[in-house]
Design a protein around this motif. Structure first.
Motif, mmCIF file in Angstrom:
data_model
loop_
_atom_site.group_PDB
_atom_site.id
_atom_site.type_symbol
_atom_site.label_atom_id
_atom_site.label_comp_id
_atom_site.label_asym_id
_atom_site.label_seq_id
_atom_site.Cartn_x
_atom_site.Cartn_y
_atom_site.Cartn_z
ATOM 1 N N HIS A 55 8.458 -8.653 9.307
ATOM 2 C CA HIS A 55 9.781 -8.953 9.110
ATOM 3 C C HIS A 55 10.591 -7.521 8.858
ATOM 4 C CE1 HIS A 55 9.553 -13.237 7.663
ATOM 5 N NE2 HIS A 55 9.237 -13.120 9.110
ATOM 6 N N SER A 56 11.818 -7.466 9.285
ATOM 7 C CA SER A 56 12.654 -6.295 8.725
ATOM 8 C C SER A 56 13.618 -6.785 7.538
ATOM 9 C CB SER A 56 13.582 -5.632 10.101
ATOM 10 O OG SER A 56 12.761 -5.398 10.974
ATOM 11 N N VAL A 57 13.487 -5.987 6.434
ATOM 12 C CA VAL A 57 14.221 -6.371 5.389
ATOM 13 C C VAL A 57 15.435 -5.185 4.771
ATOM 14 C CG1 VAL A 57 14.058 -7.308 2.917
ATOM 15 C CG2 VAL A 57 12.370 -7.418 4.744
ATOM 16 N N GLN A 58 16.582 -5.910 4.768
ATOM 17 C CA GLN A 58 17.715 -5.030 4.558
ATOM 18 C C GLN A 58 18.041 -5.185 2.931
ATOM 19 O OE1 GLN A 58 21.470 -5.138 7.012
ATOM 20 N NE2 GLN A 58 22.566 -4.777 5.105
ATOM 21 N N CYS A 59 17.960 -4.270 2.090
ATOM 22 C CA CYS A 59 18.276 -4.454 0.905
ATOM 23 C C CYS A 59 19.340 -3.349 0.237
ATOM 24 C CB CYS A 59 16.917 -3.921 0.153
ATOM 25 S SG CYS A 59 15.352 -4.731 0.298
ATOM 26 N N ARG A 72 23.155 2.070 -2.162
ATOM 27 C CA ARG A 72 22.817 2.546 -0.822
ATOM 28 C C ARG A 72 21.868 1.290 -0.245
ATOM 29 N NH1 ARG A 72 20.005 8.394 -0.429
ATOM 30 N NH2 ARG A 72 19.466 7.415 1.448
ATOM 31 N N THR A 73 22.228 1.182 1.182
ATOM 32 C CA THR A 73 21.245 0.578 1.821
ATOM 33 C C THR A 73 19.876 0.915 2.032
ATOM 34 O OG1 THR A 73 23.344 -0.601 2.984
ATOM 35 C CG2 THR A 73 21.200 -0.765 3.820
ATOM 36 N N VAL A 74 18.778 0.136 1.840
ATOM 37 C CA VAL A 74 17.333 0.540 1.896
ATOM 38 C C VAL A 74 16.864 -0.516 3.113
ATOM 39 C CG1 VAL A 74 15.338 0.687 0.847
ATOM 40 C CG2 VAL A 74 17.308 1.601 -0.326
ATOM 41 N N LEU A 75 16.287 -0.080 3.956
ATOM 42 C CA LEU A 75 15.541 -0.810 4.877
ATOM 43 C C LEU A 75 14.264 -0.747 4.768
ATOM 44 C CD1 LEU A 75 17.676 0.082 8.160
ATOM 45 C CD2 LEU A 75 17.919 -1.886 6.648
ATOM 46 N N LEU A 76 13.298 -1.791 4.620
ATOM 47 C CA LEU A 76 11.851 -2.041 4.455
ATOM 48 C C LEU A 76 11.427 -2.663 5.643
ATOM 49 C CD1 LEU A 76 11.704 -2.943 0.676
ATOM 50 C CD2 LEU A 76 11.562 -0.667 1.748
ATOM 51 N N TYR A 77 10.243 -2.292 6.047
ATOM 52 C CA TYR A 77 9.474 -3.017 7.171
ATOM 53 C C TYR A 77 8.048 -3.284 6.806
ATOM 54 C CZ TYR A 77 13.399 -0.728 9.544
ATOM 55 O OH TYR A 77 14.595 -0.434 10.024
ATOM 56 N N PRO A 78 7.904 -4.248 6.150
ATOM 57 C CA PRO A 78 6.596 -4.858 5.628
ATOM 58 C C PRO A 78 5.415 -4.925 6.692
ATOM 59 C CG PRO A 78 8.083 -6.670 5.348
ATOM 60 C CD PRO A 78 8.767 -5.305 5.576
ATOM 61 N N GLY A 79 4.171 -4.323 6.386
ATOM 62 C CA GLY A 79 3.170 -4.348 7.421
ATOM 63 C C GLY A 79 2.954 -3.186 8.210
ATOM 64 N N ARG A 80 4.105 -2.264 8.295
ATOM 65 C CA ARG A 80 4.034 -1.008 9.037
ATOM 66 C C ARG A 80 3.205 0.190 8.160
ATOM 67 N NH1 ARG A 80 9.499 0.154 12.376
ATOM 68 N NH2 ARG A 80 9.628 -1.827 13.329
ATOM 69 N N SER A 81 3.310 -0.055 6.938
ATOM 70 C CA SER A 81 2.689 1.161 6.051
ATOM 71 C C SER A 81 3.183 2.646 6.254
ATOM 72 C CB SER A 81 1.160 1.252 6.188
ATOM 73 O OG SER A 81 0.694 -0.126 5.906
ATOM 74 N N LEU A 82 4.512 2.718 6.291
ATOM 75 C CA LEU A 82 5.235 3.695 6.542
ATOM 76 C C LEU A 82 4.922 4.552 5.304
ATOM 77 C CD1 LEU A 82 8.661 2.581 7.910
ATOM 78 C CD2 LEU A 82 6.620 3.213 9.182
ATOM 79 N N PRO A 83 5.043 6.069 5.544
ATOM 80 C CA PRO A 83 4.616 6.978 4.432
ATOM 81 C C PRO A 83 5.586 6.901 3.420
ATOM 82 C CG PRO A 83 4.471 7.978 6.597
ATOM 83 C CD PRO A 83 4.837 6.588 6.765
ATOM 84 N N ALA A 91 5.814 -5.003 -2.233
ATOM 85 C CA ALA A 91 6.524 -5.646 -3.328
ATOM 86 C C ALA A 91 7.447 -6.548 -2.900
ATOM 87 C CB ALA A 91 7.049 -4.495 -4.317
ATOM 88 N N VAL A 92 8.042 -6.349 -1.501
ATOM 89 C CA VAL A 92 9.013 -7.279 -1.190
ATOM 90 C C VAL A 92 8.614 -8.547 -0.438
ATOM 91 C CG1 VAL A 92 9.034 -6.380 1.322
ATOM 92 C CG2 VAL A 92 11.337 -7.174 0.089
ATOM 93 N N LEU A 93 7.166 -8.659 -0.068
ATOM 94 C CA LEU A 93 6.703 -9.708 0.399
ATOM 95 C C LEU A 93 6.652 -11.023 -0.408
ATOM 96 C CD1 LEU A 93 3.134 -8.287 1.612
ATOM 97 C CD2 LEU A 93 4.950 -9.015 2.999
ATOM 98 N N GLY A 94 7.069 -12.108 0.051
ATOM 99 C CA GLY A 94 7.319 -13.319 -0.493
ATOM 100 C C GLY A 94 8.755 -13.473 -1.017
ATOM 101 N N LYS A 95 9.681 -12.515 -1.050
ATOM 102 C CA LYS A 95 10.862 -12.416 -1.657
ATOM 103 C C LYS A 95 11.857 -13.316 -0.668
ATOM 104 C CE LYS A 95 9.845 -10.239 -5.332
ATOM 105 N NZ LYS A 95 8.609 -10.198 -5.253
ATOM 106 N N ARG A 96 12.967 -13.644 -0.983
ATOM 107 C CA ARG A 96 13.884 -14.329 -0.138
ATOM 108 C C ARG A 96 15.257 -13.651 -0.588
ATOM 109 N NH1 ARG A 96 12.258 -19.783 1.227
ATOM 110 N NH2 ARG A 96 10.502 -20.370 0.459
ATOM 111 N N GLN A 97 16.084 -13.994 0.608
ATOM 112 C CA GLN A 97 17.592 -13.397 0.477
ATOM 113 C C GLN A 97 18.100 -13.617 -0.962
ATOM 114 O OE1 GLN A 97 19.882 -14.607 3.755
ATOM 115 N NE2 GLN A 97 21.932 -13.765 2.702
ATOM 116 N N LYS A 116 19.182 -9.227 3.429
ATOM 117 C CA LYS A 116 18.908 -9.836 4.911
ATOM 118 C C LYS A 116 17.481 -9.705 5.375
ATOM 119 C CE LYS A 116 22.013 -9.015 8.139
ATOM 120 N NZ LYS A 116 22.713 -8.237 9.259
ATOM 121 N N VAL A 117 16.817 -10.840 5.678
ATOM 122 C CA VAL A 117 15.695 -10.823 6.274
ATOM 123 C C VAL A 117 15.651 -11.179 7.821
ATOM 124 C CG1 VAL A 117 13.232 -11.766 6.120
ATOM 125 C CG2 VAL A 117 14.751 -11.591 4.008
#
Length: 305
Positions: A55-59, A72-83, A91-97, A116-117
């Motif tokens: 998923h792509s997650v906008q926080c 600020r807006t922070v974008l997370l991409y779980p599963g990509r393991s970005l540096p 930490a964002v896994l399992g969270k909801r909007q 947004k998810v």
């Protein structure tokens, strides 16, 4: 025309180069087209369920121990393991909007709120993709390959035939004998140049302005443009030669019919379009088209099977 091609070079004695006979395109071209269609038909959908890998997650950053990320807006991409983002992705896994959570992101301790998810649905090349295209009688990848060949093979054959025609015509121009009426040639070049000059002005382009920024007089410009037209004069004599041999001619009635068709297609006034039409230009184009159609029939016999 008063100018004539008096002795036409026998282009049939030329050996057509093998590369000019080739027309088939590689199957990889269809593969690339299918891959592009898969990307075009992929989509993103906002999710209400829990965040998962992929998923792509906008926080929104609610709290930053260092202060300057808050709001600020922070974008997370779980599963990509970005540096620097691996801990936040976990930490964002399992969270909801609407839910908040704490995490470490690039050596910062943050409190983030999920806004947004988004789940990206990526289509792969297969029968499902082909079915989405809605092509009559095309339901599988093999159907698509067959349809693609039906749609494109003739165009590729035509392009190859045209290249062979150009090869022949260049030899005819180079090796044939011509009887040139210089007065007719000058008048023809002047007419072609003047038509081009007027068309540029009508389009808001100054023909007198040169690429280096300097300007010529109208007379100087016309002389340059007439000289440019000279290279098209003998090819036009060749087209006349072949069309006369084939009994093909062009009349003003032909041009008027073309104008009427264009007016109907564009929903424009016939008389206004007539004012823009030029018979000599129309005639030159039609003679060239007919010559190529004649020679393409021969050229087709040289194409790879």
């Amino acid at each position: 025309m008063r100018s004539k091609l008096t002795q036409c070079y026998d282009y049939r004695q030329l050996a057509v180069p093998e590369e000019l006979k080739k027309w088939r395109f590689p199957e990889s071209q269809i593969d690339e087209e299918l891959e592009a269609l898969a990307r075009d038909h992929s989509s993103e959908q906002q999710m209400e369920g829990p965040v998962k890998d992929g998923h792509s997650v906008q926080c929104t950053c609610l709290k930053d121990e260092k202060g300057n990320w808050e709001g600020r807006t922070v974008l997370l991409y779980p599963g990509r393991s970005l540096p620097g983002a691996q801990e936040a992705e976990q930490a964002v896994l399992g969270k909801r909007q609407g839910e908040t959570f704490s995490c470490q992101l690039k050596a910062r301790t943050l409190v983030l709120k999920v806004e947004k998810v988004v789940e990206k649905r990526t289509l792969t090349v297969g029968d499902t993709l082909v079915g989405l295209l809605g092509l009559p009688g095309v339901e599988t990848v093999e159907d698509y390959r067959r349809w693609y060949h039906e749609k494109h093979d003739q165009a590729y054959r035509d392009k190859a035939s045209i290249r062979i025609c150009q090869f022949w015509l260049e030899a005819i121009l180079r090796e044939s004998t011509f009887d040139v009426d210089e007065a007719e040639k000058a008048a023809w070049c002047h007419h072609q140049a003047k038509t081009h000059y007027d068309a540029l002005e009508a389009a808001g382009v100054d023909p007198k302005k040169q690429p280096d920024g300097t300007s010529l007089t109208e007379e100087e410009t016309m002389k340059v443009m007439e000289q440019e037209q000279e290279k098209y004069y003998l090819p036009n004599v060749i087209y006349c030669y072949f069309c006369e041999k084939d009994g093909f001619s062009v009349t003003e009635e032909d041009m008027e019919e073309m104008v009427r068709q264009m007016a109907a297609e564009r929903k424009e006034d016939v008389e206004e379009l007539k004012k823009q039409a030029d018979f000599e230009i129309f005639k030159s184009v039609k003679l060239q088209e007919h010559t190529f159609h004649m020679l393409m029939r021969e050229a087709n016999t040289y194409l790879e099977v």
